[in-house]
Design an enzyme around this catalytic site. Structure first.
Site, PDB file in Angstrom:
ATOM      1  N   GLU A   1       0.846  -1.160  -0.088  1.00 55.03           N
ATOM      2  CA  GLU A   1       0.104   0.170  -0.047  1.00 55.03           C
ATOM      3  C   GLU A   1       0.950   1.274  -0.032  1.00 55.03           C
ATOM      4  OE1 GLU A   1      -0.320   2.300   2.735  1.00 55.03           O
ATOM      5  OE2 GLU A   1      -2.436   2.736   2.838  1.00 55.03           O
ATOM      6  N   GLU A   2       2.088   1.096   0.602  1.00 54.72           N
ATOM      7  CA  GLU A   2       2.850   2.473   0.705  1.00 54.72           C
ATOM      8  C   GLU A   2       3.359   2.894  -0.583  1.00 54.72           C
ATOM      9  OE1 GLU A   2       2.829   4.158   3.281  1.00 54.72           O
ATOM     10  OE2 GLU A   2       2.080   2.657   5.182  1.00 54.72           O
TER      11      GLU A   2
ATOM     12  N   ASP B   1      -7.496   2.584   8.934  1.00 59.18           N
ATOM     13  CA  ASP B   1      -6.174   3.158   8.844  1.00 59.18           C
ATOM     14  C   ASP B   1      -5.766   4.058   9.875  1.00 59.18           C
ATOM     15  OD1 ASP B   1      -3.632   3.266   8.170  1.00 59.18           O
ATOM     16  OD2 ASP B   1      -4.112   3.881   5.840  1.00 59.18           O
TER      17      ASP B   1
ATOM     18  N   HIS C   1       5.035   7.489  10.863  1.00 60.14           N
ATOM     19  CA  HIS C   1       6.216   7.007   9.879  1.00 60.14           C
ATOM     20  C   HIS C   1       7.563   7.423  10.659  1.00 60.14           C
ATOM     21  CE1 HIS C   1       3.839   6.467   6.002  1.00 60.14           C
ATOM     22  NE2 HIS C   1       3.431   5.732   6.871  1.00 60.14           N
TER      23      HIS C   1
END
Ligand code: CA
Ligand code: CA
Length: 408
Positions: free
Chosen positions: A4-5, A33, A120
């Site tokens: 997905e990233e 998410d 992140h």
């Protein structure tokens, strides 16, 4: 889904592999998410869509006032499904975008700071979790799955039950009377057996007749004795047929010395909406994550894990002529604080006078009954206030139920 990233590769591939018949079988795709952001907000993808309706309904029930998830739009796997014409929604608590001051005022937390300051980054560990937000999200997800996957089923034959009047006030030794009425609300009429619980020792509750066919009514007699103590007693009236329903009848036994022994607060069990409580009435409800002491609803002050203050107030007149007035409430305190230091506090006030100060150091499992002597306020109009104040981190919840102010 994987990858997905790097550009939604997994979900794009999967959706592309589906035939139109297979796509049309997907009722909705939900994306979850970022649902535990430590400085988070309450966001829903396509918040006003049909697919979002149960998600929004659940958060609305907690008075969270959710907003559109603009930060996450088109960024996650739901977008692949959306592009293929499949309804999508989901919860999000925010990533690197910053909380506005209006959002901080509404949800708590810190304005001008990222919803997830560790997004992140290496600090995004299992210590970087907003347990309150995660709990509210997961409960809403379960609610949504239930609403979508499970057909509403109502009993084939059902009835309703009511008592008129719903209250009675007598002196010791006298009887209060009322009528219990029933109605058939679905299917066929059924036999309903009537019973009562909650009466003090020596008080009898009888029904004539003792059972009715739904649609019928019965005369109720609540007989006290000269020894019955003055006070207010909530009785539960139960109708038992193929299903069971209950209703409440409140018996007040008056004193005989110029003081009417009575319970003064209204909606102290929080079961009837929020009136007449004032302040942060969004704290009142059948919130997921805590339990009522009685009934299904309660007041949950605090529990945010960020700087916040919740208050709940009610004003009453304590009648002159009474010898005493006693406040009783049930309080549950749980906390994520571990120091024996009062970081998050709870106060009971009359006017501006603090009568009780508790904190995270008083946390315990279950509810504790607490009482306060308010006899000094006899003859006065007073405002009773519960206040919970949290510091910047580590939640403490102050959960209140079944508040009474009894004169005698
Ligand atoms: Ca309650
Ligand atoms: Ca704290």
């Amino acid at each position: 889904m994987t990858d997905e990233e790097q550009g939604l590769n997994g979900s794009d591939f999967y959706v592309g592999s589906l035939s139109s018949a297979e796509r049309s079988k997907i009722k909705a795709y939900y994306n979850f998410d970022m649902i535990a952001s430590t400085n988070g907000g309450y966001f829903i993808n396509h918040v006003n869509s049909t697919a979002a309706q149960p998600m929004k309904a659940y958060w609305d029930s907690l008075n969270l006032q959710p907003e559109e998830n603009t930060e996450g739009a088109g960024r996650s796997d739901d977008y692949s499904f959306e592009q293929a014409g499949i309804p999508t929604s989901g919860y999000a608590m925010g990533a690197s975008a910053r909380k506005t001051s209006a959002q901080a005022a509404k949800w708590g937390g810190t304005a001008s700071r990222a919803y997830d300051p560790c997004y992140h980054q290496s600090c995004d560990t299992t210590g970087n979790i907003n347990a309150t937000g995660l709990n509210r999200s997961v409960d809403g997800i379960a609610y949504t799955l239930w609403k979508l996957a499970v057909t509403n089923s109502t009993p084939a034959n059902d009835f309703s039950l009511a008592t008129s009047p719903a209250t009675g006030s007598v002196e010791p030794g006298a009887s209060a009377t009322g009528t219990v009425s029933t109605a058939t609300t679905s299917g066929s009429a059924q036999t309903v057996q009537l019973s009562a619980t909650g009466a003090p020792v020596g008080v009898t509750v009888s029904f004539n007749p003792a059972s009715v066919t739904s649609g019928g009514s019965s005369a109720m007699t609540v007989a006290t004795t000269p020894a019955t103590a003055p006070g207010t007693y909530p009785l539960t009236i139960t109708g038992t047929g193929s299903v069971t329903h209950t209703t409440t009848y409140t018996l007040t036994v008056r004193g005989t010395g110029g003081c009417t022994a009575q319970q003064l607060l209204t909606n102290g069990g929080f079961e009837s909406g929020t009136t007449p409580w004032t302040g942060d009435t969004g704290t009142i409800g059948a919130h997921a994550g805590q339990s009522a002491h009685g009934g299904s609803r309660f007041a949950w002050l605090g529990g945010y894990g960020s700087s916040a203050t919740d208050t709940l107030s009610q004003s009453v007149t304590v009648p002159a002529g009474c010898a005493k007035a006693t406040l009783t409430y049930w309080l549950h305190i749980d906390t994520d604080e571990s120091d024996r230091v009062a970081y998050d506090t709870f106060q009971v006030k009359v006017g501006s006078t603090t009568l009780t100060a508790l904190s995270n150091t008083d946390a315990a499992s279950g509810y504790t009954q607490r009482t306060l002597d308010l006899s000094r306020y006899v003859g006065q109009r007073i405002t009773l206030t519960f206040t919970a104040t949290e510091d910047a981190s580590l939640q403490t919840s102050f959960v209140i139920d079944d508040v009474t102010l009894q004169t005698g």
